[in-house]
Design an enzyme around this catalytic site. Structure first.
Site, PDB file in Angstrom:
ATOM      1  N   ASP A  67       0.813  -1.220   0.000  1.00 30.20           N
ATOM      2  CA  ASP A  67       0.000   0.000   0.000  1.00 30.20           C
ATOM      3  C   ASP A  67       0.846   1.270   0.000  1.00 30.20           C
ATOM      4  O   ASP A  67       2.075   1.225   0.180  1.00 30.20           O
ATOM      5  CB  ASP A  67      -0.954  -0.007   1.212  1.00 30.20           C
ATOM      6  CG  ASP A  67      -0.263  -0.384   2.516  1.00 30.20           C
ATOM      7  OD1 ASP A  67       0.975  -0.346   2.570  1.00 30.20           O
ATOM      8  OD2 ASP A  67      -0.961  -0.711   3.480  1.00 30.20           O
ATOM      9  N   ASN A 136      -7.726  -2.268  14.064  1.00 35.21           N
ATOM     10  CA  ASN A 136      -9.103  -2.640  13.732  1.00 35.21           C
ATOM     11  C   ASN A 136      -9.140  -3.909  12.882  1.00 35.21           C
ATOM     12  O   ASN A 136     -10.145  -4.214  12.251  1.00 35.21           O
ATOM     13  CB  ASN A 136      -9.807  -1.484  13.008  1.00 35.21           C
ATOM     14  CG  ASN A 136      -9.054  -1.051  11.754  1.00 35.21           C
ATOM     15  OD1 ASN A 136      -8.110  -1.714  11.346  1.00 35.21           O
ATOM     16  ND2 ASN A 136      -9.472   0.043  11.154  1.00 35.21           N
ATOM     17  N   GLU A 143      -9.636  -1.695   5.078  1.00 42.64           N
ATOM     18  CA  GLU A 143     -10.314  -1.314   6.310  1.00 42.64           C
ATOM     19  C   GLU A 143     -11.595  -2.133   6.495  1.00 42.64           C
ATOM     20  O   GLU A 143     -12.136  -2.672   5.524  1.00 42.64           O
ATOM     21  CB  GLU A 143     -10.672   0.181   6.231  1.00 42.64           C
ATOM     22  CG  GLU A 143      -9.453   1.105   6.145  1.00 42.64           C
ATOM     23  CD  GLU A 143      -8.787   1.337   7.491  1.00 42.64           C
ATOM     24  OE1 GLU A 143      -8.612   0.368   8.261  1.00 42.64           O
ATOM     25  OE2 GLU A 143      -8.410   2.491   7.765  1.00 42.64           O
TER      26      GLU A 143
HETATM   27  C1  GLP Z   1      -0.697   0.573   8.673  1.00 49.42           C
HETATM   28  C2  GLP Z   1      -0.359  -0.176   7.358  1.00 49.42           C
HETATM   29  C3  GLP Z   1      -0.461  -1.656   7.531  1.00 49.42           C
HETATM   30  C4  GLP Z   1       0.182  -2.033   8.844  1.00 49.42           C
HETATM   31  C5  GLP Z   1      -0.681  -1.527   9.973  1.00 49.42           C
HETATM   32  C6  GLP Z   1      -0.066  -1.705  11.342  1.00 49.42           C
HETATM   33  O1  GLP Z   1      -1.710   1.495   8.566  1.00 49.42           O
HETATM   34  N1  GLP Z   1      -1.111   0.203   6.227  1.00 49.42           N
HETATM   35  O2  GLP Z   1       0.138  -2.318   6.436  1.00 49.42           O
HETATM   36  O3  GLP Z   1       0.293  -3.411   8.951  1.00 49.42           O
HETATM   37  O4  GLP Z   1      -1.110  -0.206   9.754  1.00 49.42           O
HETATM   38  O5  GLP Z   1       0.957  -0.808  11.563  1.00 49.42           O
HETATM   39  P1  GLP Z   1       2.008  -0.967  12.730  1.00 49.42           P
HETATM   40  O6  GLP Z   1       2.812  -2.151  12.401  1.00 49.42           O
HETATM   41  O7  GLP Z   1       2.810   0.301  12.738  1.00 49.42           O
HETATM   42  O8  GLP Z   1       1.207  -1.147  13.989  1.00 49.42           O
END
Ligand code: GLP
Length: 241
Positions: A67, A136, A143
């Site tokens: 992403d 979430n 999402e």
């Molecule tokens: C982000 C990314 C995800 C990621 C998630 C968790 O928004 N788009 O790919 O896995 O949130 O992030 P983190 O590992 O910093 O908790």
């Protein structure tokens, strides 16, 4: 699903890096599906260490990222392209022209998304997809919603995701409201999936992903249907199971 319980974040990262190393050694021209965020950061550090000690060679590896924020240029310090370059690609011998991250600045979103789906197929499909987990239950930027989005698409970020990611920006207003993300079909097509989860704050999401019903309200719950998923979670993340 196979779940490995690790003592802490460091152990989690080492185990994930071990699995990715095995993939790269067994298939030097493999395609890695990569993720951003704090969860995979330690995994990348460990892989860099092993590259620097001469144990790993990424010269034939390709990668596709999950992403990217919409509206951020590759040079923006909070863009996922910048994250991947500075935290991983700049420190290993991967051919950068074979690393792909969605283009957050594309002016034709629909066309770009179709092209990204095609690109994933053209590189041969993802051999190993690394995933983090949102609070979430989101994977990539898929999402919670009423249906599982299939392919690469543009998504409106939820207030919970904007809130979770504001720590990286000067203020909440600076967090992009949209992102481009691989869809659930793209993720589920990966031959192998490795999910890294750390911290008590992810405990509830992890419990729902593993033990809850399969529902687009918890996008990660779809992983229950994938034939080869390895979850590597630390004790804190598993504390709600
Ligand atoms: C982000 C990314 C995800 C990621 C998630 C968790 O928004 N788009 O790919 O896995 O949130 O992030 P983190 O590992 O910093 O908790």
């Amino acid at each position: 699903m196979v779940i490995y319980k690790t003592k802490n974040y460091t152990d989690m990262s080492r185990k994930a890096a071990n699995i990715i190393s095995a993939q790269v050694i067994m298939k030097p021209d493999c395609v890695l599906g990569l993720a951003t965020g704090s969860s995979p950061l330690g995994t990348y550090k460990q892989l860099i260490d092993w590259y620097q000690t001469g144990d790993l060679d990424f010269s034939k590896v390709s990668s596709v990222n999950l992403d990217e924020y919409r509206g951020l240029s590759p040079e923006h310090e909070q863009s996922y392209r910048y994250f991947m370059n500075t935290n991983f690609f700049d420190h290993i011998n991967i051919d950068k022209s074979r690393t792909f991250v969605p283009d957050g600045l594309t002016s034709d979103v629909e066309r770009f998304c179709k092209d990204y789906d095609r690109l994933i197929e053209e590189v041969g499909g993802v051999d190993l997809q690394l995933l983090g987990l949102g609070h979430n239950g989101h994977i990539g930027f898929n999402e919670p919603s009423d249906a599982f989005p299939r392919n690469t698409h543009c998504v409106d970020l939820t207030p919970s995701t904007i809130d979770a990611n504001k720590r990286f920006f000067d203020s909440e207003e600076d967090v992009p409201r949209q992102a481009l993300t691989m869809g659930i079909r793209n993720i589920m097509m990966a031959k192998k999936i490795v999910v890294v989860v750390s911290g008590e704050d992810k405990g509830e999401a992890l419990r729902e992903v593993v033990c809850g019903p399969i529902t687009p309200k918890v996008p990660g719950s779809i992983l229950q249907l994938h034939p080869d998923v390895t979850i590597i979670a630390d004790e804190a993340a598993l504390s709600k199971m």
